[in-house]
Design a protein around this motif. Structure first.
Motif, PDB file in Angstrom:
ATOM      1  N   SER A 149       0.853  -1.194   0.000  1.00  0.00           N
ATOM      2  CA  SER A 149       0.000   0.000   0.000  1.00  0.00           C
ATOM      3  C   SER A 149       0.880   1.233   0.000  1.00  0.00           C
ATOM      4  O   SER A 149       2.023   1.193   0.455  1.00  0.00           O
ATOM      5  N   GLY A 150       0.317   2.329  -0.512  1.00  0.00           N
ATOM      6  CA  GLY A 150       1.079   3.563  -0.569  1.00  0.00           C
ATOM      7  C   GLY A 150       0.168   4.771  -0.694  1.00  0.00           C
ATOM      8  O   GLY A 150      -1.055   4.654  -0.725  1.00  0.00           O
ATOM      9  N   THR A 151       0.803   5.939  -0.778  1.00  0.00           N
ATOM     10  CA  THR A 151       0.086   7.202  -0.884  1.00  0.00           C
ATOM     11  C   THR A 151       0.416   7.853  -2.220  1.00  0.00           C
ATOM     12  O   THR A 151       1.583   7.903  -2.612  1.00  0.00           O
ATOM     13  N   VAL A 152      -0.594   8.373  -2.901  1.00  0.00           N
ATOM     14  CA  VAL A 152      -0.400   9.043  -4.185  1.00  0.00           C
ATOM     15  C   VAL A 152       0.275  10.390  -3.928  1.00  0.00           C
ATOM     16  O   VAL A 152      -0.228  11.199  -3.148  1.00  0.00           O
ATOM     17  N   SER A 153       1.445  10.612  -4.574  1.00  0.00           N
ATOM     18  CA  SER A 153       2.133  11.888  -4.400  1.00  0.00           C
ATOM     19  C   SER A 153       1.950  12.803  -5.616  1.00  0.00           C
ATOM     20  O   SER A 153       2.003  14.014  -5.482  1.00  0.00           O
ATOM     21  N   ILE A 165       4.104   6.717  -3.186  1.00  0.00           N
ATOM     22  CA  ILE A 165       5.148   6.496  -2.170  1.00  0.00           C
ATOM     23  C   ILE A 165       4.759   5.228  -1.401  1.00  0.00           C
ATOM     24  O   ILE A 165       3.718   5.181  -0.743  1.00  0.00           O
ATOM     25  N   VAL A 166       5.608   4.208  -1.518  1.00  0.00           N
ATOM     26  CA  VAL A 166       5.358   2.916  -0.871  1.00  0.00           C
ATOM     27  C   VAL A 166       6.439   2.673   0.168  1.00  0.00           C
ATOM     28  O   VAL A 166       7.613   2.933  -0.077  1.00  0.00           O
ATOM     29  N   LYS A 167       6.059   2.176   1.354  1.00  0.00           N
ATOM     30  CA  LYS A 167       7.044   1.827   2.392  1.00  0.00           C
ATOM     31  C   LYS A 167       7.516   0.403   2.144  1.00  0.00           C
ATOM     32  O   LYS A 167       6.739  -0.536   2.207  1.00  0.00           O
ATOM     33  N   ILE A 168       8.826   0.281   1.823  1.00  0.00           N
ATOM     34  CA  ILE A 168       9.429  -1.034   1.600  1.00  0.00           C
ATOM     35  C   ILE A 168      10.595  -1.158   2.571  1.00  0.00           C
ATOM     36  O   ILE A 168      11.512  -0.342   2.550  1.00  0.00           O
ATOM     37  N   GLY A 170      10.695  -0.421   5.627  1.00  0.00           N
ATOM     38  CA  GLY A 170      10.777   0.745   6.488  1.00  0.00           C
ATOM     39  C   GLY A 170      11.204   2.023   5.797  1.00  0.00           C
ATOM     40  O   GLY A 170      11.330   3.060   6.434  1.00  0.00           O
ATOM     41  N   ARG A 171      11.454   1.970   4.490  1.00  0.00           N
ATOM     42  CA  ARG A 171      11.864   3.160   3.739  1.00  0.00           C
ATOM     43  C   ARG A 171      10.771   3.590   2.775  1.00  0.00           C
ATOM     44  O   ARG A 171      10.135   2.753   2.134  1.00  0.00           O
ATOM     45  N   SER A 172      10.580   4.895   2.650  1.00  0.00           N
ATOM     46  CA  SER A 172       9.629   5.412   1.672  1.00  0.00           C
ATOM     47  C   SER A 172      10.266   5.376   0.292  1.00  0.00           C
ATOM     48  O   SER A 172      11.317   5.985   0.072  1.00  0.00           O
ATOM     49  N   THR A 173       9.628   4.646  -0.616  1.00  0.00           N
ATOM     50  CA  THR A 173      10.164   4.486  -1.960  1.00  0.00           C
ATOM     51  C   THR A 173       9.157   5.000  -2.994  1.00  0.00           C
ATOM     52  O   THR A 173       8.028   4.518  -3.034  1.00  0.00           O
ATOM     53  N   PRO A 174       9.560   5.988  -3.806  1.00  0.00           N
ATOM     54  CA  PRO A 174       8.636   6.470  -4.841  1.00  0.00           C
ATOM     55  C   PRO A 174       8.597   5.505  -6.032  1.00  0.00           C
ATOM     56  O   PRO A 174       9.622   4.943  -6.412  1.00  0.00           O
ATOM     57  N   MET A 175       7.402   5.314  -6.587  1.00  0.00           N
ATOM     58  CA  MET A 175       7.225   4.440  -7.752  1.00  0.00           C
ATOM     59  C   MET A 175       6.272   5.114  -8.725  1.00  0.00           C
ATOM     60  O   MET A 175       5.314   5.756  -8.305  1.00  0.00           O
ATOM     61  N   GLU A 176       6.538   4.941 -10.012  1.00  0.00           N
ATOM     62  CA  GLU A 176       5.582   5.420 -11.015  1.00  0.00           C
ATOM     63  C   GLU A 176       4.785   4.214 -11.487  1.00  0.00           C
ATOM     64  O   GLU A 176       5.347   3.240 -11.984  1.00  0.00           O
ATOM     65  N   LEU A 177       3.468   4.275 -11.307  1.00  0.00           N
ATOM     66  CA  LEU A 177       2.582   3.170 -11.665  1.00  0.00           C
ATOM     67  C   LEU A 177       1.448   3.675 -12.546  1.00  0.00           C
ATOM     68  O   LEU A 177       1.044   4.830 -12.439  1.00  0.00           O
ATOM     69  N   SER A 178       0.928   2.793 -13.390  1.00  0.00           N
ATOM     70  CA  SER A 178      -0.213   3.187 -14.214  1.00  0.00           C
ATOM     71  C   SER A 178      -1.501   3.018 -13.405  1.00  0.00           C
ATOM     72  O   SER A 178      -1.519   2.312 -12.396  1.00  0.00           O
ATOM     73  N   TYR A 179      -2.560   3.670 -13.850  1.00  0.00           N
ATOM     74  CA  TYR A 179      -3.856   3.574 -13.170  1.00  0.00           C
ATOM     75  C   TYR A 179      -4.294   2.114 -13.013  1.00  0.00           C
ATOM     76  O   TYR A 179      -4.955   1.764 -12.053  1.00  0.00           O
ATOM     77  N   THR A 180      -3.952   1.279 -13.995  1.00  0.00           N
ATOM     78  CA  THR A 180      -4.402  -0.114 -13.968  1.00  0.00           C
ATOM     79  C   THR A 180      -3.645  -0.974 -12.957  1.00  0.00           C
ATOM     80  O   THR A 180      -4.070  -2.074 -12.655  1.00  0.00           O
TER      81      THR A 180
END
Length: 186
Positions: A149-153, A165-168, A170-180
């Motif tokens: 789970s994560g938060t949309v930035s 931003i996903v916690k992996i 214990g670290r916040s890691t930004p990811m680019e994901l598609s809507y799908t």
């Protein structure tokens, strides 16, 4: 024989497909299919996420309207179209003498735009009906980080992508994901 032009008829909203079927059946019964070669209901494919599953459904671009390519020089064609169940009448200019609407053909630029929208929608992947907003909680449902789970930035509407931003470990890691690849967390 006259010239084929594009016209619009109003139909009962939600019954466009039935009206189109009735219309095509009646024109075939009267051997007038060459006078009306095409009857269209412009639709778009819409992508939805329901219970974690991707669903594609069709949605009318113009609810309550049917587009017809017709030659109205033959008087019977007009009568058959307007007397078809589910068809309300022509979209056009008002005739002041009879207070009825007479068919006005679409400009070729309008037809190309409508047909272009239809063709473009078939070529592209379906658009998502419910976009995401910044700060919203989402769950990754596809890819290597499925289940996280994560938060949309950031939201990139034109590309249908999100920065999440996903916690992996214990670290916040930004990811680019598609809507799908994500769904709203409930």
């Amino acid at each position: 024989m006259g010239e084929l032009k594009w016209y619009v008829v109003r139909s009962v909203s939600g019954q466009e497909k039935k009206a189109k079927q009735y219309l095509e059946t009646e024109l075939g019964r009267h051997n007038l299919t060459e006078m009306v070669p095409q009857v269209l209901i412009p639709i778009e494919k819409v992508f939805e996420m329901r219970n974690g599953k991707k669903r594609v459904r069709e949605r009318n671009l113009y609810p309550g309207y049917i587009i017809i390519h017709a030659d109205l020089a033959h008087g019977e064609v007009d009568h058959i179209i307007t007397s078809t169940p589910g068809v309300i009448g022509w979209v056009g200019s008002k005739d002041n003498k009879t207070a009825t609407s007479k068919p006005a053909p679409l400009h070729i630029s309008e037809v190309n735009r409508i047909l272009g929208i239809v063709d473009e929608q078939e070529e592209q992947t379906a658009s998502l009906e419910t976009p995401f907003i910044t700060g919203e909680l989402v769950k990754v449902i596809d890819g290597a980080f499925s289940g996280f789970s994560g938060t949309v930035s950031e939201v990139f509407e034109e590309r249908k992508k999100l920065n999440v931003i996903v916690k992996i470990f214990g670290r916040s890691t930004p990811m680019e994901l598609s809507y799908t690849q994500v769904e709203k967390e409930s």
